[in-house]
Design an enzyme around this catalytic site. Structure first.
Site, PDB file in Angstrom:
ATOM      1  N   LYS A  86       2.784  -2.680  -9.479  1.00 21.95           N
ATOM      2  CA  LYS A  86       3.301  -3.478  -8.347  1.00 21.95           C
ATOM      3  C   LYS A  86       3.514  -5.077  -8.707  1.00 21.95           C
ATOM      4  CE  LYS A  86       1.131  -0.279  -5.133  1.00 21.95           C
ATOM      5  NZ  LYS A  86      -0.451  -0.178  -3.875  1.00 21.95           N
ATOM      6  N   GLU A 126       1.161   5.143   0.761  1.00 17.22           N
ATOM      7  CA  GLU A 126       0.415   6.101   1.669  1.00 17.22           C
ATOM      8  C   GLU A 126      -0.649   7.181   0.788  1.00 17.22           C
ATOM      9  OE1 GLU A 126       3.157   9.125   3.262  1.00 17.22           O
ATOM     10  OE2 GLU A 126       1.995   9.530   4.883  1.00 17.22           O
ATOM     11  N   CYS A 127      -1.735   7.192   1.365  1.00 20.04           N
ATOM     12  CA  CYS A 127      -2.731   8.380   0.934  1.00 20.04           C
ATOM     13  C   CYS A 127      -3.093   8.669   2.435  1.00 20.04           C
ATOM     14  CB  CYS A 127      -3.656   7.581   0.098  1.00 20.04           C
ATOM     15  SG  CYS A 127      -5.096   8.931  -0.290  1.00 20.04           S
ATOM     16  N   ARG A 143       6.160   6.798  -8.387  1.00 23.76           N
ATOM     17  CA  ARG A 143       6.505   6.133  -7.351  1.00 23.76           C
ATOM     18  C   ARG A 143       7.293   4.941  -7.590  1.00 23.76           C
ATOM     19  NH1 ARG A 143       0.738   3.766  -5.916  1.00 23.76           N
ATOM     20  NH2 ARG A 143       0.213   4.289  -8.106  1.00 23.76           N
ATOM     21  N   HIS A 190       0.877  -1.173   0.101  1.00 22.57           N
ATOM     22  CA  HIS A 190       0.001  -0.079   0.075  1.00 22.57           C
ATOM     23  C   HIS A 190       0.891   1.202  -0.042  1.00 22.57           C
ATOM     24  CE1 HIS A 190      -3.856   1.842   0.781  1.00 22.57           C
ATOM     25  NE2 HIS A 190      -3.225   2.823   1.383  1.00 22.57           N
ATOM     26  N   ASP A 227       3.083   9.605 -12.406  1.00 27.28           N
ATOM     27  CA  ASP A 227       3.382   8.632 -11.165  1.00 27.28           C
ATOM     28  C   ASP A 227       4.845   8.668 -11.071  1.00 27.28           C
ATOM     29  OD1 ASP A 227       3.744   6.747  -9.264  1.00 27.28           O
ATOM     30  OD2 ASP A 227       1.754   5.565 -10.008  1.00 27.28           O
TER      31      ASP A 227
END
Ligand SMILES: [Zn+2]
Length: 421
Positions: free
Chosen positions: A359, A247-248, A332, A245, A330
């Site tokens: 992912k 972070e949000c 990430r 997961h 994005d």
């Protein structure tokens, strides 16, 4: 001569290489034992011992600096590590000795108090970059799942009042720059120069000290939550249920309704609890990468742009609006995410609670096998978040078809969610 803020009255510049003296504690990344590998020393209490670029604590080094500047913290204060050792064993596995398998954390980071007790006793300021503890989680949705009969307390993992027993692990990032460069397929000097320039030149040693291969970046790390017996994570016969997961904060903590992050997270936790009750190990890896690692300010700007779009907030424009504001959809880049799995010795995830193709691809490419992919049930998606989830599915997110099969779109596509999946 001393001053209240630092022991030396002169300023030590890092913009030019020093006298060239070799570091006292060299780091040999991927060496077979902690002692052969050498300690990661990011403390500033005795600069001559430092063997990395950056400082312990990542971004929190700045708060430590404020505490020193405000006179609240003695600049040469060293931690007393008595009784801080891990509460469960995370033992070494072959990946710790593979310099390419783990490049974004220190695999020995939780064991420094033991491995370097002599040096610490002699006054060398070596600090853990990983901490392992236990806790109980209490979340309203877990209590609701018990009320609805989806979860049943067992008294060990899930308690009658709804509390959940977990092992939790905090991990600060530790980057081995040659390995990071290889992971992103860029030349190390290029990586160092871009890191130097894009941080406004705050780390001159990136370009002046090529002999320092380890960087403590000022970014958030990760927290690992383990449901069930941690020792079974590395057991080839064990089963693992996992959610990764990102972070949000708005959704995860405050329940903000525009995205699916907290519902995803809770769904992952629920699956982890249920599977842990039948002998699997549940694993939630929570990465501090707010707003697709673009930050919350960018994220809120995108929310406004989406809501104000003349055509309305549509799935078609979902990714485009982010790129208009941030220049990239994005940031990430999941390439570093699998390191924590290598560290834990996880080679197979039996149930992967995520629809993210990025992912999924990152894990598969890193050699972590994935069995079943578990999609979030429709009834857990908030009404205002359907634009997001439809955009993600159109971009290649995993979603089961009515027939049951996997609908795998272009896995190289833009599989990204509002933030977290
Ligand atoms: Zn979100």
């Amino acid at each position: 001569m001393t001053t209240p803020l630092n022991r030396a009255s002169h300023i030590r510049l890092t913009s030019h290489p020093g006298a060239g003296a070799p570091v006292r504690f060299p780091i040999s990344w991927g060496a077979p034992t902690a002692r052969e590998r050498g300690p990661v020393i990011g403390s500033v209490t005795r600069p001559s011992d430092r063997n990395v670029i950056g400082a312990y604590g990542g971004a929190y080094a700045l708060y430590r600096a404020l505490a020193v500047a405000a006179g609240a913290l003695n600049p040469i204060q060293r931690p007393d590590l008595t009784d801080t050792a891990p509460v469960v064993d995370i033992p070494a596995n072959p990946a710790w000795r593979d310099p390419a398998a783990i490049v974004a954390l220190d695999p020995w980071g939780h064991l420094v108090g033991e491995a370097f007790a002599d040096e610490i006793g002699e006054g060398v300021d070596i600090r853990p970059t990983i901490a392992v503890t236990r806790a109980q989680l209490t979340m309203a949705e877990v209590a609701q799942a018990i009320d609805k009969g989806r979860l049943v307390p067992d008294g060990a993992i899930l308690h009658p009042g709804g509390a959940v027993s977990v092992t939790k692990i905090a991990i600060d990032p530790v980057w081995h720059l040659p390995g990071i460069a290889r992971r992103f397929q860029v030349a190390e000097p290029t990586l160092r120069r871009v890191l130097f320039e894009q941080t406004g030149g705050i780390y001159p040693e990136l370009v002046t000290r090529p002999d320092l291969a380890v960087f403590l970046p000022p970014i958030g790390g990760a927290t690992v939550y383990i449901f069930g017996d941690p020792a079974r994570l590395a057991d080839p016969a064990g089963r693992v249920t996992c959610r990764v997961h990102d972070e949000c904060n708005g959704s995860d903590v405050f329940g903000s309704d525009i995205c699916t992050c907290r519902p995803y997270l809770i769904h992952g936790i629920e699956e982890c609890i249920r599977d842990a009750q039948t002998g699997s190990v549940g694993l939630v890896v929570y990465n501090r990468k707010e707003g697709r690692a673009l930050g919350e300010v960018t994220k809120f700007l995108v929310y406004n742009a989406r809501k104000r779009a003349a055509a309305g907030d549509t799935a078609d424009a979902y990714f485009e609006r982010t790129e208009c504001v941030a220049g990239v959809q994005d940031a990430r880049f999941q390439e570093l995410m699998p390191d924590v799995f290598h560290w834990l010795g996880v080679t197979r995830i039996d149930r992967f609670v995520s629809m993210s193709n990025m992912k999924y691809e990152a894990l598969i490419n890193a050699g972590v096998a994935i069995g079943e992919r578990v999609a979030i049930p429709d009834d857990l998606v908030p009404a205002d978040a359907h634009v997001e989830i439809e955009a993600k599915k159109a971009a290649g997110y995993y979603a089961p078809t009515p027939a049951d099969g996997a609908m795998l779109g272009d896995v190289r596509g833009r599989g990204i969610d509002d933030v977290s999946d």
